[in-house]
Design an enzyme around this catalytic site. Structure first.
Site, PDB file in Angstrom:
ATOM      1  N   GLY A   1       0.793  -1.221   0.000  1.00  0.00           N
ATOM      2  CA  GLY A   1       0.000   0.000   0.000  1.00  0.00           C
ATOM      3  C   GLY A   1       0.825   1.270   0.000  1.00  0.00           C
ATOM      4  O   GLY A   1       1.850   1.384  -0.669  1.00  0.00           O
ATOM      5  N   SER A   2       0.368   2.241   0.780  1.00  0.00           N
ATOM      6  CA  SER A   2       0.894   3.606   0.685  1.00  0.00           C
ATOM      7  C   SER A   2       2.345   3.758   1.119  1.00  0.00           C
ATOM      8  O   SER A   2       2.942   4.817   0.877  1.00  0.00           O
ATOM      9  CB  SER A   2       0.008   4.552   1.509  1.00  0.00           C
ATOM     10  OG  SER A   2      -1.260   4.695   0.900  1.00  0.00           O
TER      11      SER A   2
END
Length: 252
Positions: free
Chosen positions: A115-116
């Site tokens: 993810g981020s």
């Protein structure tokens, strides 16, 4: 096998001297050479840091009830792993009572979409290639349509953002637009240089191979830029992040 279906004593003795996993397996030759001489084998693990990490991981697991959890503490200048913990855990003195989930080293042997966290790499690449600078702007007012997918912001502000704001607000739209400006070939080259396309270099045999895009086109890099469509081990992520934080040197 002995007549009763049990392992012969000499075979059982050899098995007991073989490392099954972890440091015992990865450093087996060194262990078998040093052990009989009574010589210690130094690891990078700091027992104080390891104890604190295991306590925090157990507390987090108790609060959030995850299926699994992992924690790592590394020295970004030397590559040394000061602590590595995986949850659920087991008593190493009673390995026979542990199931496969408990024995799995999620830090090294499992891969996940991170993810981020990947936005740190994409922003660093944008700065290093001079495609962008901290004041460069990206229009995040509308969802971004790329190929068959539409990219949304979950923490966005629906406005034009500087690169710093793209990172601070974790904007998927802004990061994807930055990746588009960098281009597939350059982004793929940097990800390879960060070590994100191969198993982390470590003595452990359990270092898992990442799952990477079959082709690095604009659709793929849009997702990969914010950590979707690519699966890496937490250990691989930590190694690559060390290169971001120590000035650009990838250290095993």
């Amino acid at each position: 096998m002995s007549p009763g279906g049990r392992l012969a004593p000499d075979r059982l003795h050899r098995l007991r001297r073989q490392g099954l996993s972890g440091a015992e397996r990865g450093l087996e030759k060194l262990v078998t050479q040093s052990g009989p001489r009574g010589e210690p084998i130094a690891l990078s693990i700091d027992l104080r840091v390891q104890g604190a990490l295991e306590d925090e991981l157990a507390a987090g697991a108790a609060q959030f009830k995850p299926k699994g959890a992992v924690g790592l503490v590394t020295d970004i200048h030397t590559g040394e792993i000061l602590a590595m913990a995986s949850w659920p855990t087991f008593d190493p003195n009673r390995p026979g009572e542990a199931n496969d989930e408990q024995k799995l080293n999620r830090a090294a042997a499992s891969v996940f979409e991170m993810g981020s966290t990947f936005k740190a790499f994409t922003v660093a690449i944008g700065l290093d290639t001079r495609v962008a600078n901290p004041n460069s702007t990206f229009d995040a007012r509308q969802p971004l349509k790329m190929g068959y997918r539409t990219i949304h912001d979950y923490h966005g502000t629906n406005r034009i953002l500087t690169l710093v704001e793209v990172f601070n607000h974790s904007s998927n739209i802004g990061t994807a637009k930055l990746a588009e400006a960098i281009g597939p070939a350059r982004l793929a080259g940097y990800f390879k240089a960060f070590g994100l396309t191969r198993p982390a270099a470590i003595e452990l045999r359990e270092s898992a191979r990442p799952l990477t895009p079959r082709k690095w086109d604009e659709d793929d890099i849009a997702s990969v830029s914010f950590g979707h469509g690519i699966d890496v081990s937490p250990l691989t992520l930590a190694s690559a992040m060390g290169a971001v934080l120590n000035g650009g040197q990838l250290i095993p």
